[in-house]
Structures are given as C-alpha cells and as structure tokens.
Design an enzyme around this catalytic site. Structure first.
Site, short mmCIF file in Angstrom:
data_model
loop_
_atom_site.label_atom_id
_atom_site.label_comp_id
_atom_site.label_asym_id
_atom_site.label_seq_id
_atom_site.Cartn_x
_atom_site.Cartn_y
_atom_site.Cartn_z
N LYS A 160 0.86 -1.18 0.00
CA LYS A 160 0.00 0.00 0.00
C LYS A 160 0.90 1.23 0.00
O LYS A 160 1.70 1.45 0.91
CB LYS A 160 -0.92 0.02 1.22
CG LYS A 160 -1.85 1.22 1.24
CD LYS A 160 -2.78 1.18 2.45
CE LYS A 160 -3.70 2.38 2.49
NZ LYS A 160 -4.61 2.36 3.66
N LYS A 181 -2.11 -1.51 -3.75
CA LYS A 181 -2.97 -0.33 -3.73
C LYS A 181 -2.10 0.92 -3.81
O LYS A 181 -1.15 1.05 -3.04
CB LYS A 181 -3.80 -0.32 -2.44
CG LYS A 181 -4.74 0.87 -2.32
CD LYS A 181 -5.44 0.90 -0.97
CE LYS A 181 -6.40 2.09 -0.88
NZ LYS A 181 -7.06 2.20 0.43
#
Length: 340
Positions: free
Chosen positions: A211, A264
């Site tokens: 992330k 992400k």
C-alpha cells in the site's frame, strides 16, 4: 475510386508474409477466441461506505455515483449487488467525530457501526463475502492509521495491539475476511494469532501488503472524513518510487499468515501488480482507488471519454497485469455491462 487505382489493385501481388497477426483480428468472434485477459463479475469486490442514521444516502462530492449509506439503505445496495453477481463487499465506516479518539476504542466496540453492519449483512444476504477494513484512521481523532505519540510519531506495536482487538471484534460479528490496511509492521502475524486464539481460524486475512503513500486517495478520505490532521502517511505507507520493496512486504505478510495480498493503488502500479503476481501463488487483489474512479467520472462528465469503455479497459489492464481480484467502486456498473 479512380480507374487507374482500380487497375493497380487488380494487378497488385500479395506480399509473401507467412505470419499475419491481423488474421486473428478479422472479426469479433476471432478476437474473442484469442483474448488473453478476461474480466468476470466474480473478480469484483465492491467497496461500500456505511454511516450512522436511517433512510439516508449521501453522495460523496468527489466521487459521483458513490454514496455513504445508512445501514438500512446499505442492505438494499448489497442485495442489488448480489443480484448482479457480485460476491464480495469491502466495508468502510464513516463515523461522527464524537466517536473518534486517540486510540480508536470504537473500532472494537461489539455494538459499533461496523459490527452491527456485519451482522445485518450476514443475516440479510448470507452468501455475500464481507471483508472488513482493519485500520485506525476512521476511528482516530488524528486521522492516522495508527496511534500518535505526544511527539507526532505513529506508534507501531501499540497500534498493532488495537488492530488485533478490532479484527477479533469484526470476526465475532461475522466477517468472512479482515483486511488490514494500516501498514504497521508485524500486524498480519499478530492478527492471525489473535484470530486463532479467539477461535476464528476460518476467518481469512486479505493483507494490504503493498500500500503506497499515494495522492490517489483524496476522494476516499472525503468519503470517510479521515484525512490526517497533521503530516502525511509516508512513515508507514510505501514510497511511490519503489517496486522491489513491495516484494519484501509481500513476503513478510505471507510468512505471517496472509491468505491474499493486495497492491494499492492499481492503475499507476500495474508494474507492481505484475511483479507480485510473478512472485507468489496466493490470490492477488488490486484496489482501483477513489482517485482513479474520480478522474474517469470527471472526464466522462465533460464528455471527453466513453465511460463504460474506459472503465472496462482500465480494469482489464489490471487483470492483464496479474490481478485475480479488483476492488472497485465501478463494480455494479461493470456487472451490468458484463451482463449485456
């Protein structure tokens, strides 16, 4: 067509080309036969925002077509998504400031908004997979994913203790999978141990493993009113310039017990998705995040692009890169498109 051109075409001799890739592009049936990447409704995870109250649906200003739902209306949305073939939802809470504090205690309240929502979904649409977010930012009065020290440091180990409580509380309410999105070190192993010790050995972990500290998250923070009150998240989320580091994070999360891993954002990180896919046999998820959604919506509203075609091309690129699953606010729209 002039007579001279007609004459030239009649006398033209075909080039001697044993390989002509255009042979397989001549019509739609042939193109479909050799299509490499396929997007299916089963690949989609639908992120949904839930808020307190009744009979209220509020559009997120920076995310046209995406809403904060009170629980009663959220259940109707989940039912509709299930009827379209969407098998999983990812749940995110929008809490009033009065329920936020320095250590996110509301996050593990057995009667909190998230826990009540999980129970209601599993009672109403039991076959839908409920995936819950595990991070402090929706519950923190500082808007960070972890506990903040007096000097402004994001405390890792103290935060992990709260994340374990949160995950166990969500599992007790009926969550099928918990999805730690905080990027604290060691949290996957601690959550796995906590779930197992509490008897929730069958509850899975979808780890936000890679992330990034991305500028693409702005509209999401609007939706939850969870922007950090100071600084940024670069001391715990990954540097956007790094890809090899993603493999370190992925390897650690797998060693600690992750059942699935995630990259992400997705669109600007297709190379990372491909790298992760090449280095693990676990299912790989990609998050088509709020900023990616908002850009497409804004351009479509201007009439500059064909929204449906751009959405399908964008999500197919994520599949082509190696994603097995895609979290996307376009889930219902894509499901409807695929059903045509």
């Amino acid at each position: 067509m002039t007579s001279s051109l007609q004459s030239d075409l009649k006398t033209h001799q075909a080039l001697s080309l044993p390989r002509r890739p255009r042979r397989l592009r001549r019509n739609a049936a042939l193109r479909k036969m050799v299509q490499e990447a396929h997007l299916h409704v089963e690949d989609l995870i639908y992120p949904l925002f839930v808020t307190e109250g009744e009979n209220t649906r509020v559009e997120v200003p920076s995310m046209p077509g995406s809403y904060r739902y009170t629980l009663d209306l959220l259940l109707a949305e989940v039912k509709e998504a299930a009827q379209l073939g969407i098998r999983a939802i990812a749940l995110f809470p929008a809490l009033p400031e009065a329920k936020k504090d320095a250590t996110g205690t509301e996050s593990y309240n057995p009667n909190g908004l998230v826990q009540r929502t999980i129970r209601a979904i599993k009672e109403t649409v039991p076959d839908v997979v409920v995936i819950t977010d595990v991070a402090l930012d929706p519950f923190s009065d500082q808007g960070h994913d972890g506990i903040v020290s007096e000097t402004g440091e994001i405390l890792n180990d103290e935060t992990v203790e709260v994340l374990v409580k949160m995950a166990v509380s969500q599992a007790a309410a009926g969550a099928d999978m918990v999805a730690p999105s905080d990027m604290m070190d060691g949290r996957i192993g601690a959550i796995r141990e906590g779930l197992d010790n509490a008897g929730y050995t069958n509850v899975g972990i979808l780890a936000y493993s890679a992330k990034y500290a991305s500028a693409y998250y702005g509209p999401f923070r609007d939706a939850l009113d969870s922007a950090p009150k100071f600084g940024d998240k670069k001391t715990y989320q990954m540097d956007a310039a790094n890809s090899r580091e993603a493999l370190t994070e992925i390897e650690l999360d797998i060693q600690e017990g992750a059942d699935m891993v995630m990259v992400k954002p997705a669109l600007a990180y297709l190379d990372v998705i491909q790298l992760v896919r090449q280095n693990t046999n676990l299912p790989v998820a990609a998050y088509n995040v709020s900023g990616e959604y908002a850009m497409i919506k804004a351009a479509a509203e201007k009439g500059w692009i064909d929204e449906d075609k751009i959405v399908m091309e964008t999500l197919t690129s994520m599949k082509r890169a190696g994603a097995d699953l895609i979290l996307t606010y376009f889930a219902k729209q894509v499901a409807q498109f695929l059903a045509k």
